[in-house]
Scaffold this motif. Structure first.
Motif, PDB file in Angstrom:
ATOM      1  N   VAL A  12       0.824  -1.218   0.000  1.00 16.42           N
ATOM      2  CA  VAL A  12       0.000   0.000   0.000  1.00 16.42           C
ATOM      3  C   VAL A  12       0.855   1.264   0.000  1.00 16.42           C
ATOM      4  O   VAL A  12       1.936   1.314   0.573  1.00 16.42           O
ATOM      5  N   ALA A  13       0.311   2.304  -0.646  1.00 17.34           N
ATOM      6  CA  ALA A  13       0.998   3.593  -0.716  1.00 17.34           C
ATOM      7  C   ALA A  13       0.305   4.584   0.195  1.00 17.34           C
ATOM      8  O   ALA A  13       0.732   5.723   0.340  1.00 17.34           O
ATOM      9  N   ASP A  14      -0.795   4.141   0.792  1.00 17.23           N
ATOM     10  CA  ASP A  14      -1.606   5.024   1.607  1.00 17.23           C
ATOM     11  C   ASP A  14      -2.021   4.235   2.856  1.00 17.23           C
ATOM     12  O   ASP A  14      -2.527   3.122   2.753  1.00 17.23           O
ATOM     13  N   ALA A  16      -4.382   4.369   4.746  1.00 17.95           N
ATOM     14  CA  ALA A  16      -5.805   4.021   4.832  1.00 17.95           C
ATOM     15  C   ALA A  16      -6.108   2.700   4.134  1.00 17.95           C
ATOM     16  O   ALA A  16      -7.149   2.088   4.373  1.00 17.95           O
ATOM     17  N   GLU A  17      -5.189   2.247   3.266  1.00 16.14           N
ATOM     18  CA  GLU A  17      -5.428   1.000   2.528  1.00 16.14           C
ATOM     19  C   GLU A  17      -4.878  -0.238   3.237  1.00 16.14           C
ATOM     20  O   GLU A  17      -4.906  -1.341   2.697  1.00 16.14           O
ATOM     21  N   GLU A  91       7.870  12.255   1.751  1.00 21.32           N
ATOM     22  CA  GLU A  91       6.757  11.377   1.380  1.00 21.32           C
ATOM     23  C   GLU A  91       6.807  10.078   2.193  1.00 21.32           C
ATOM     24  O   GLU A  91       5.796   9.614   2.710  1.00 21.32           O
ATOM     25  N   ARG A  94       5.839  10.723   5.774  1.00 22.99           N
ATOM     26  CA  ARG A  94       4.390  10.905   5.924  1.00 22.99           C
ATOM     27  C   ARG A  94       3.676   9.563   5.924  1.00 22.99           C
ATOM     28  O   ARG A  94       2.794   9.304   6.740  1.00 22.99           O
ATOM     29  N   LEU A  95       4.073   8.693   4.979  1.00 18.75           N
ATOM     30  CA  LEU A  95       3.433   7.376   4.860  1.00 18.75           C
ATOM     31  C   LEU A  95       3.645   6.568   6.146  1.00 18.75           C
ATOM     32  O   LEU A  95       2.701   6.028   6.725  1.00 18.75           O
ATOM     33  N   SER A  98       1.826   8.258   9.240  1.00 20.21           N
ATOM     34  CA  SER A  98       0.370   8.162   9.266  1.00 20.21           C
ATOM     35  C   SER A  98      -0.043   6.710   9.509  1.00 20.21           C
ATOM     36  O   SER A  98      -0.996   6.435  10.225  1.00 20.21           O
TER      37      SER A  98
END
Ligand code: GDP
Length: 195
Positions: A12-14, A16-17, A91, A94-95, A98
């Motif tokens: 995943v890159a996010d 939330a996924e 980036e 952040r990933l 989060s």
């Protein structure tokens, strides 16, 4: 730990996924090339599992493995590549941040150190950040087969003098397969013992 099943779940890159099963999560972090994939493969008694996630394009993603359908391993992108741009570094940060802040099933972040390099500035920043957010960490000193027993023990002692830790740093080698049961015992303690 008896490994019955290991499954690559997704990249995943996010944050939330991230996969949604309510399993405890153990995350693996460290500088690029520190030996993170080798540690994960040794823990899972698989030769190639964590390398699946190293295909081009996937090195900047979080890769999830489900272990025994009871636990997730989250392989975080390696940090500290000298050549990446500042934007790319931000980036990644952040990933990772989060993900670690919003995933309530995170039980342990394993921070991997190369025995020949010790704790670097980036490792310290990560450890301080984890501590500030009350996220449990475990230091694993890898590639211990490359130095003498005295040298690896000296690094272990030095780190314990410098930092307040919940666990003694574990001396590990993916070549000699030493330290595996110690790492599993910390994982089991954080993931499966009621507190
Ligand atoms: P990653 O980029 O952090 O996933 O690192 P890898 O697991 O791919 O390892 C990077 C390099 O270090 C590879 O050449 C590995 O063979 C080597 N390596 C990893 N762990 C060990 C270890 O415990 N001992 C030795 N001698 N080499 C290791």
């Amino acid at each position: 730990m008896k490994i019955r099943t290991v499954e690559f779940v997704k990249s995943v890159a996010d944050a939330a996924e991230a996969p949604k099963a309510p399993y405890p999560v153990v995350a693996f972090a460290g500088r690029s090339n520190v030996g993170k994939s080798s540690l994960i493969n040794a823990l899972l008694q698989r030769k190639r599992t964590a390398y699946i996630s190293r295909t081009p394009g996937k090195t900047r993603l979080i890769n999830f493995f489900s272990v025994n359908e009871a636990l997730y391993f989250a392989d975080l992108p390696g940090y500290g590549f000298a050549r990446v741009s500042q934007t790319m570094r931000e980036e990644w940060q952040r990933l990772i941040e989060s993900f670690l802040l919003h995933n309530h099933n995170i039980r342990l972040v394993i921070v991997i150190l190369d025995v020949r390099r010790g704790i670097t500035e980036l490792d310290k920043q990560l450890l301080d950040w984890l501590e500030a957010h009350a996220i449990q960490s475990l230091l694993v000193i890898t590639k211990c087969d490359k130095v003498s027993k005295n040298e690896s023990a000296a690094l272990q002692r030095r780190i314990m003098q410098e930092r307040v830790l919940s666990f003694e740093p574990i001396l590990f080698s993916a070549v000699k397969l030493t330290g595996i049961s110690e790492v599993w015992s910390a994982i089991s303690h954080e993931c499966f013992m009621s507190k």
